[in-house]
Design a protein around this motif. Structure first.
Motif, short mmCIF file in Angstrom:
data_model
loop_
_atom_site.label_atom_id
_atom_site.label_comp_id
_atom_site.label_asym_id
_atom_site.label_seq_id
_atom_site.Cartn_x
_atom_site.Cartn_y
_atom_site.Cartn_z
N SER A 1 26.45 10.62 22.03
CA SER A 1 26.41 11.76 21.10
C SER A 1 24.95 11.84 20.62
O SER A 1 24.06 11.36 21.27
N ARG B 1 22.65 14.00 20.74
CA ARG B 1 21.76 14.65 21.69
C ARG B 1 20.36 14.88 21.14
O ARG B 1 19.36 14.55 21.78
N MET C 1 29.95 4.19 35.59
CA MET C 1 29.57 4.33 34.19
C MET C 1 30.73 4.81 33.33
O MET C 1 31.01 4.27 32.27
N GLY C 2 31.44 5.83 33.83
CA GLY C 2 32.52 6.41 33.04
C GLY C 2 33.71 5.46 32.91
O GLY C 2 34.24 5.28 31.81
N PHE D 1 35.64 1.79 25.42
CA PHE D 1 36.07 2.64 24.31
C PHE D 1 37.50 2.31 23.90
O PHE D 1 37.81 2.13 22.72
N GLU E 1 33.40 18.56 25.73
CA GLU E 1 32.26 18.01 24.99
C GLU E 1 32.69 17.43 23.65
O GLU E 1 32.12 16.46 23.16
N LEU F 1 33.83 14.02 24.12
CA LEU F 1 32.73 13.11 24.42
C LEU F 1 31.80 12.87 23.24
O LEU F 1 31.38 11.76 22.98
N ARG F 2 31.47 13.94 22.53
CA ARG F 2 30.38 13.84 21.56
C ARG F 2 30.85 13.76 20.12
O ARG F 2 30.06 13.46 19.23
N LEU G 1 34.65 10.58 20.50
CA LEU G 1 34.29 9.27 21.02
C LEU G 1 33.34 8.52 20.09
O LEU G 1 33.38 7.30 20.00
N SER G 2 32.52 9.28 19.39
CA SER G 2 31.36 8.65 18.75
C SER G 2 31.41 8.54 17.24
O SER G 2 30.56 7.90 16.64
N MET H 1 40.18 9.21 32.49
CA MET H 1 39.46 9.68 31.31
C MET H 1 37.97 9.38 31.42
O MET H 1 37.12 10.23 31.18
N GLY H 2 37.65 8.14 31.79
CA GLY H 2 36.24 7.74 31.83
C GLY H 2 35.47 8.44 32.92
O GLY H 2 34.37 8.95 32.69
N TYR H 3 36.07 8.50 34.09
CA TYR H 3 35.39 9.11 35.24
C TYR H 3 35.10 10.58 34.96
O TYR H 3 33.96 11.05 35.06
N GLY I 1 32.67 10.97 32.13
CA GLY I 1 31.33 10.59 32.57
C GLY I 1 30.66 11.69 33.37
O GLY I 1 29.47 12.00 33.15
N MET I 2 31.41 12.32 34.27
CA MET I 2 30.83 13.40 35.07
C MET I 2 30.41 14.58 34.18
O MET I 2 29.35 15.18 34.38
N PHE J 1 29.58 14.38 31.13
CA PHE J 1 28.38 13.95 30.40
C PHE J 1 27.13 14.17 31.25
O PHE J 1 26.14 14.73 30.79
N LEU J 2 27.21 13.75 32.52
CA LEU J 2 26.06 13.92 33.41
C LEU J 2 25.72 15.40 33.56
O LEU J 2 24.55 15.80 33.57
N GLY K 1 26.29 17.68 31.30
CA GLY K 1 25.68 18.09 30.04
C GLY K 1 24.21 17.69 29.96
O GLY K 1 23.41 18.38 29.32
N GLU K 2 23.88 16.59 30.58
CA GLU K 2 22.50 16.13 30.56
C GLU K 2 21.66 16.82 31.63
O GLU K 2 20.47 16.51 31.78
N ILE L 1 21.66 16.52 34.83
CA ILE L 1 21.06 15.69 35.86
C ILE L 1 21.87 15.69 37.15
O ILE L 1 21.48 15.05 38.13
#
Lengths: 199, 199, 199, 199
Positions: C113, C115, C161-162, C169, D105, D108-109, D112-113, D161-163, D166-167, D169-170, D172-173, D175
């Motif tokens: 989070s 960002r 990673m996920g 988590f 999101e 994730l953001r 999760l956090s 959930m994680g996979y 994670g994707m 998230f990637l 969102g970044e 990349i």
DNA sequence: GATGAATGAGCTTTCATTCAT
DNA sequence: AATGAATGAAAGCTCATTCAT
């Protein structure tokens, strides 16, 4: 050490200013920005000295009780009759109400009326023990010397605290026809008659 | 006329509920929505009965003073000695503090502080005249009958009001070791001794 | 040189403490005074080492990524099958999550989070390249040896990673019925089955 | 009834707007005034619908979990193979991440956090049960039909959930070299290979 | 008369950062 | 290098009062 002194001084100046504003405008009508402004201090910095408005109010009642208690303690240490002591205590109280009314008003308008603020930290009467203790010493002394009737302490304490507080309230409401200092003799006598041992 | 009655009834029920909430939680901690909710009434409608929170508080103190005054008036009309009257008045006050504490607490925790609220409309003591008048009648009677010392009325009034209020405060703080009703005799005696004419 | 060393040591100790506080309490709930206090250091001095809270957070993610990357690098250098490597990496990750959870939690709760904090300086994944690079080496090796299916790297990276992050988590939320270490075999197998080359 | 509808509609519109702001700017960087402004609504009125920022965040995660769960529920009810179901679920998830990224999101953001926000009211996973329940049904079905290996549910749930998270998230970044929808086939296959029963 | 959604000013409190010492 | 008092902008939240229905 210099820093400590400076911090302690500032702490006390905050107490003085807050005491005055709280007693004049009431706890809820006085804001932290009000207090900070009168001290030429930022709001944030005030919180470096007192971590909440409630805690500030609690520290003030402790401080006030201490000051009042000390004054009565001086009378307790005098070598005079209980009747004279009563007169002196009433004198102290009313003189204070006239010259530095904030402290008495604080008792009446802040401590008495804002239960939630003092409920936890000042439960029982721990924050006003300085004052109560001296009244207790005065009363026990008088009984031991045979000058006061032996009765439940709180019957006597309520008389002192309530009567004096009541008069200061009437003064604050501007309904006393005479200056409060002119009531000292009457009220001392009433208290003495109420509590003295039977002839 | 039916409508008038209904409106008057609702007005009174608002006063009753607000009196209780104000005296328990304090003036500032009680919100208009709180009061409306407890009455199953909308806030908008409540404003049809009292045009502001301050005015509601003022009406309550008038109402309370009236009720207390009437109770003392009954004692004033009795054909008993002043000493007995004092006992009856203290009894009334403490019984009320025990069984219907709201009114006494309202004096202590709402009227006493919150100056701003009562400053204009209740200046002097116009909103509590119902109560004061009866104490005045009691006192003048006692003096006329030669049972009480003739002194400034406020010296006597402050004793009554302050002493009784102070005891109820101590009760509210839960620091009285005994039930408040057990103090009636002691306190009546103290008041009588304080005010009676010299032997 | 002595001074340089001392400064570097203090820098690292700040990172360690900040890492722990951030990962336990979150970035926004951790204050600079909190960090300074735990280090018995003044806030002013802390700013001599890191010129802002954001920059401190960025340095931490670089540091953490480096440490994790090194651990995986050791596995990459081993002369074992890809299947065994997967098991070792999962083991390292979960053991770390159990014994030194701060780093993993930092990824999950601070980097993921917030960002804004990492947007500029850590754009792309420059601040976590230490970790990614090693996973990339692991994956390419596996493919070259014919043990892993050749697919888009990010499909594999996201799985690693996920999946691992997700499990940590769930552990942090206390909803895993078994200790996390008991999942190592299952999860290693799942990852291997997902990525291995077809029979 | 009209009022109820209107209030429910407004509640939902608040959720929608807050969901978007929270997921884009983060929980702590999004202020109540921000949300109110975007809704052309006063701050005070927003508090008539959600009594705190935390509670608003909790309601959003419930809502989001419900919506996602329902979508997966539709897949669960289809008469297709588990392999195909995995593909459809991944498709749903990534399509959502592309077209309405806020919900994913938010998981994730925000969820999760920000532990503190969800700790009490959403302890365990009560606020995301809508989503989890459907994944559980999917998994149990697959096992019962003999298409998935029987293993600890959380090993499978963490993978999903994680996979997927994670994707996203990637993505969102920024990349991922390809559009996220192009990963659907790869990732579905990886998940299926990870979980399918042995040949 | 009755409703309660809406307003908006104002409250207490927090905290990254600075700077005189 | 080191200190920590000071700043001040901004946050979350409250509530008396209004007004369209």
């Amino acid at each position: 050490m210099k820093t400590v002194d400076k911090k302690a001084l500032k702490r006390e100046s905050i107490i003085q200013v807050a005491l005055q504003l709280f007693s004049v405008n009431g706890f809820h009508k006085t804001t932290i920005p009000d207090i900070a402004a009168k001290l030429h201090m930022s709001v944030g910095n005030l919180y470096n000295y007192f971590s909440s408005k409630d805690i500030l109010a609690q520290e003030i009642i402790k401080y006030t009780s201490e000051v009042l208690g000390e004054k009565i303690g001086v009378v307790n240490d005098m070598d005079i009759s209980t009747e004279e002591k009563i007169h002196k205590i009433v004198d102290i109280y009313f003189t204070m109400a006239k010259e530095k009314p904030e402290m008495i008003e604080y008792f009446l308008r802040v401590y008495l009326s804002n239960r939630e603020v003092f409920a936890d930290e000042c439960a029982g009467m721990v924050c006003v023990s300085g004052f109560i203790t001296e009244i207790m010493i005065f009363f026990d002394d008088g009984v031991r010397r045979g000058e006061l009737r032996n009765q439940d302490f709180f019957s006597a304490f309520g008389l002192f605290m309530g009567y004096l507080g009541g008069m200061v309230f009437l003064k604050g409401e501007d309904i006393l026809p005479k200056d409060i200092s002119e009531y000292i003799d009457d009220i001392s006598r009433n208290i003495y008659y109420a509590l003295r041992s039977e002839a």
